[in-house]
Design a protein around this motif. Structure first.
Motif, PDB file in Angstrom:
ATOM      1  N   LEU A  65      70.493  25.679   3.421  1.00 20.08           N
ATOM      2  CA  LEU A  65      70.769  24.946   4.659  1.00 20.08           C
ATOM      3  C   LEU A  65      70.503  25.815   5.881  1.00 20.08           C
ATOM      4  CD1 LEU A  65      73.952  22.974   3.600  1.00 20.08           C
ATOM      5  CD2 LEU A  65      71.708  22.020   4.195  1.00 20.08           C
ATOM      6  N   GLU A  66      70.764  27.099   5.791  1.00 18.24           N
ATOM      7  CA  GLU A  66      70.430  27.998   6.899  1.00 18.24           C
ATOM      8  C   GLU A  66      68.926  27.981   7.175  1.00 18.24           C
ATOM      9  OE1 GLU A  66      70.250  32.775   7.941  1.00 18.24           O
ATOM     10  OE2 GLU A  66      71.297  32.100   6.131  1.00 18.24           O
ATOM     11  N   VAL A  67      68.126  28.114   6.118  1.00 20.42           N
ATOM     12  CA  VAL A  67      66.673  28.116   6.265  1.00 20.42           C
ATOM     13  C   VAL A  67      66.193  26.787   6.837  1.00 20.42           C
ATOM     14  CG1 VAL A  67      64.502  28.123   4.981  1.00 20.42           C
ATOM     15  CG2 VAL A  67      66.256  29.842   4.480  1.00 20.42           C
ATOM     16  N   LEU A  68      66.662  25.689   6.256  1.00 21.23           N
ATOM     17  CA  LEU A  68      66.151  24.375   6.625  1.00 21.23           C
ATOM     18  C   LEU A  68      66.634  23.910   7.996  1.00 21.23           C
ATOM     19  CD1 LEU A  68      66.662  22.780   3.120  1.00 21.23           C
ATOM     20  CD2 LEU A  68      64.435  23.108   4.218  1.00 21.23           C
ATOM     21  N   LEU A  69      67.907  24.103   8.284  1.00 23.46           N
ATOM     22  CA  LEU A  69      68.465  23.568   9.520  1.00 23.46           C
ATOM     23  C   LEU A  69      68.215  24.466  10.725  1.00 23.46           C
ATOM     24  CD1 LEU A  69      71.861  22.030   8.324  1.00 23.46           C
ATOM     25  CD2 LEU A  69      69.574  20.990   8.421  1.00 23.46           C
ATOM     26  N   SER A  70      68.069  25.765  10.517  1.00 23.99           N
ATOM     27  CA  SER A  70      67.783  26.655  11.648  1.00 23.99           C
ATOM     28  C   SER A  70      66.327  26.576  12.077  1.00 23.99           C
ATOM     29  CB  SER A  70      68.120  28.103  11.293  1.00 23.99           C
ATOM     30  OG  SER A  70      67.163  28.649  10.392  1.00 23.99           O
ATOM     31  N   SER A  71      65.430  26.227  11.129  1.00 20.36           N
ATOM     32  CA  SER A  71      63.985  26.225  11.381  1.00 20.36           C
ATOM     33  C   SER A  71      63.491  27.569  11.909  1.00 20.36           C
ATOM     34  CB  SER A  71      63.600  25.115  12.375  1.00 20.36           C
ATOM     35  OG  SER A  71      63.899  23.846  11.851  1.00 20.36           O
ATOM     36  N   GLU A  72      64.172  28.629  11.555  1.00 19.90           N
ATOM     37  CA  GLU A  72      63.817  29.972  12.010  1.00 19.90           C
ATOM     38  C   GLU A  72      62.780  30.616  11.104  1.00 19.90           C
ATOM     39  OE1 GLU A  72      64.032  31.910  14.400  1.00 19.90           O
ATOM     40  OE2 GLU A  72      65.904  31.707  15.514  1.00 19.90           O
ATOM     41  N   ASP A  73      62.072  31.607  11.656  1.00 17.58           N
ATOM     42  CA  ASP A  73      61.144  32.415  10.885  1.00 17.58           C
ATOM     43  C   ASP A  73      61.901  33.513  10.145  1.00 17.58           C
ATOM     44  OD1 ASP A  73      59.003  30.988  11.926  1.00 17.58           O
ATOM     45  OD2 ASP A  73      58.617  32.429  13.533  1.00 17.58           O
ATOM     46  N   LEU A  74      61.534  33.727   8.882  1.00 17.77           N
ATOM     47  CA  LEU A  74      62.083  34.821   8.095  1.00 17.77           C
ATOM     48  C   LEU A  74      60.973  35.821   7.798  1.00 17.77           C
ATOM     49  CD1 LEU A  74      64.035  32.339   7.364  1.00 17.77           C
ATOM     50  CD2 LEU A  74      64.562  33.623   5.304  1.00 17.77           C
ATOM     51  N   GLY A  75      61.275  37.092   7.962  1.00 14.16           N
ATOM     52  CA  GLY A  75      60.335  38.128   7.571  1.00 14.16           C
ATOM     53  C   GLY A  75      60.348  38.333   6.069  1.00 14.16           C
ATOM     54  N   GLY A  76      59.375  39.091   5.574  1.00 12.90           N
ATOM     55  CA  GLY A  76      59.252  39.307   4.142  1.00 12.90           C
ATOM     56  C   GLY A  76      60.468  39.951   3.525  1.00 12.90           C
ATOM     57  N   GLU A  77      61.041  40.946   4.189  1.00 12.19           N
ATOM     58  CA  GLU A  77      62.181  41.651   3.630  1.00 12.19           C
ATOM     59  C   GLU A  77      63.406  40.742   3.525  1.00 12.19           C
ATOM     60  OE1 GLU A  77      64.541  45.914   4.214  1.00 12.19           O
ATOM     61  OE2 GLU A  77      62.832  45.395   5.487  1.00 12.19           O
ATOM     62  N   GLN A  78      63.651  39.938   4.564  1.00 16.87           N
ATOM     63  CA  GLN A  78      64.783  39.015   4.512  1.00 16.87           C
ATOM     64  C   GLN A  78      64.559  37.952   3.445  1.00 16.87           C
ATOM     65  OE1 GLN A  78      65.682  36.949   8.168  1.00 16.87           O
ATOM     66  NE2 GLN A  78      67.580  36.068   7.367  1.00 16.87           N
ATOM     67  N   ALA A  79      63.323  37.453   3.319  1.00 17.11           N
ATOM     68  CA  ALA A  79      63.026  36.460   2.287  1.00 17.11           C
ATOM     69  C   ALA A  79      63.299  37.025   0.901  1.00 17.11           C
ATOM     70  CB  ALA A  79      61.572  36.007   2.407  1.00 17.11           C
ATOM     71  N   ALA A  80      62.969  38.289   0.684  1.00 20.62           N
ATOM     72  CA  ALA A  80      63.229  38.916  -0.607  1.00 20.62           C
ATOM     73  C   ALA A  80      64.725  39.104  -0.831  1.00 20.62           C
ATOM     74  CB  ALA A  80      62.504  40.253  -0.693  1.00 20.62           C
ATOM     75  N   THR A  81      65.450  39.474   0.203  1.00 22.52           N
ATOM     76  CA  THR A  81      66.901  39.652   0.086  1.00 22.52           C
ATOM     77  C   THR A  81      67.568  38.338  -0.310  1.00 22.52           C
ATOM     78  OG1 THR A  81      66.911  41.435   1.714  1.00 22.52           O
ATOM     79  CG2 THR A  81      68.994  40.280   1.353  1.00 22.52           C
ATOM     80  N   TYR A  82      67.094  37.233   0.246  1.00 17.48           N
ATOM     81  CA  TYR A  82      67.646  35.923  -0.071  1.00 17.48           C
ATOM     82  C   TYR A  82      67.226  35.419  -1.452  1.00 17.48           C
ATOM     83  CZ  TYR A  82      69.609  34.749   4.551  1.00 17.48           C
ATOM     84  OH  TYR A  82      70.377  34.698   5.686  1.00 17.48           O
ATOM     85  N   GLY A  83      66.153  35.981  -2.002  1.00 10.75           N
ATOM     86  CA  GLY A  83      65.600  35.446  -3.243  1.00 10.75           C
ATOM     87  C   GLY A  83      64.589  34.351  -3.018  1.00 10.75           C
ATOM     88  N   TYR A  84      64.155  34.167  -1.789  1.00  9.08           N
ATOM     89  CA  TYR A  84      63.131  33.185  -1.421  1.00  9.08           C
ATOM     90  C   TYR A  84      61.799  33.569  -2.064  1.00  9.08           C
ATOM     91  CZ  TYR A  84      61.602  29.749   2.225  1.00  9.08           C
ATOM     92  OH  TYR A  84      61.151  28.661   2.927  1.00  9.08           O
ATOM     93  N   VAL A  85      61.510  34.881  -2.112  1.00 10.52           N
ATOM     94  CA  VAL A  85      60.353  35.426  -2.820  1.00 10.52           C
ATOM     95  C   VAL A  85      60.871  36.455  -3.824  1.00 10.52           C
ATOM     96  CG1 VAL A  85      58.804  35.063  -0.867  1.00 10.52           C
ATOM     97  CG2 VAL A  85      59.958  37.271  -1.131  1.00 10.52           C
TER      98      VAL A  85
END
Length: 281
Positions: A169-189
């Motif tokens: 919900l943070e990713v979808l509702l904020s519509s913010e850009d995530l950098g590679g390191e944050q995406a990895a921390t979240y498990g997005y990548v």
């Protein structure tokens, strides 16, 4: 070294068979890798080729366009050119059909992300079995809520299982850009690597998996796939996306972005998360 034994070139996607078992699909629609109806058709051709080949075991998706992996949809294209396309074999419209078939295909799919993966690029990332991002150069986002839209390629169904409901919900509702390191921390990548190391890491992993038995790859993936969301959830997201495009809130927001330089190389595309937050409401 690998040898390109055959290549198929289309307008916006390039399929290279580095070996019978290891393929690359390179996205090449400069200047900013937007996805219109023609690219959707080409993705359908790619998945037809993957499903129809008994030898391929690994497919890597990458980009030939600097700063862009795969971007948002082409809002200068006619919507009817997309919505008039026939449904795919899953019964879903062509873009979600491609994503569902890729996730279920009896091969390992890997996203090599360098640059912006916005909207469609994020959805391709989520449909792949694995994804690896440049620490310095990756930007990933689902930006749709910020312009009054709903995403159409299934992130509402896939992200909660991958990173948890709250972060989804943070990713979808904020519509913010995530950098590679944050995406990895979240498990997005799967992980983010220094840009200088990214290509060699993915190449080594893809080459390794390509040596393994296809039956074992396919059946292991089939058993892991019991956790996938049902197609009806992906289809519901697509229906909501198409409906959202007709709303005045979405049309006004997209127009406001266009007036600031959206759809062209420059600061709006580079910092889309920021500019989405600046649209007058």
């Amino acid at each position: 070294m690998t040898t390109e034994i055959a290549a198929t070139t289309t307008a916006q996607l390039r399929l290279v068979r580095r070996s019978p078992a290891y393929w690359r699909v390179t996205i090449d629609n400069p200047p900013i890798n937007v996805m219109g109806p023609e690219m959707v058709r080409e993705f359908q051709n790619v998945i037809d080729a993957i499903e129809g080949d008994e030898h391929v075991r690994v497919v890597v998706f990458d980009s030939a366009v600097d700063d862009y992996f795969l971007n948002h949809s082409d809002f200068t294209a006619k919507l009817g050119d997309l919505t008039s396309m026939p449904n795919g074999p899953t019964g879903l419209p062509p873009w979600p059909d491609f994503l569902v078939r890729l996730t279920r295909a009896p091969v390992a799919s890997i996203a090599l992300i360098r640059g912006r993966a916005t909207g469609n690029g994020s959805e391709l990332t989520l449909a792949c079995d694995m994804s690896f991002a440049s620490t310095e150069k990756t930007i990933i986002s689902q930006w749709e809520v910020g312009v009054g839209m709903v995403a159409g390629g299934g992130p509402m169904a896939r992200l909660p299982q991958l990173i948890g409901r709250n972060r989804a919900l943070e990713v979808l509702l904020s519509s913010e850009d995530l950098g590679g390191e944050q995406a990895a921390t979240y498990g997005y990548v799967n992980r983010a690597l220094p840009d200088a190391d990214l290509d060699a890491y993915v190449e080594a992993l893809a080459t390794r998996i390509a040596k393994f038995d296809k039956w074992a790859i396919a059946n292991t993936k089939r058993l892991v796939n019991t956790s996938l969301p049902p197609d009806v959830e992906i289809g519901a997201g697509w229906d909501a996306c198409i409906a959202s495009l007709g709303r005045s809130a979405a049309q006004n927001a997209i127009t406001a972005l266009m007036e600031r330089g959206f759809h062209k190389p420059g600061d709006v595309e580079n910092r889309l998360g920021y500019y989405v937050g600046q649209i007058p409401r």
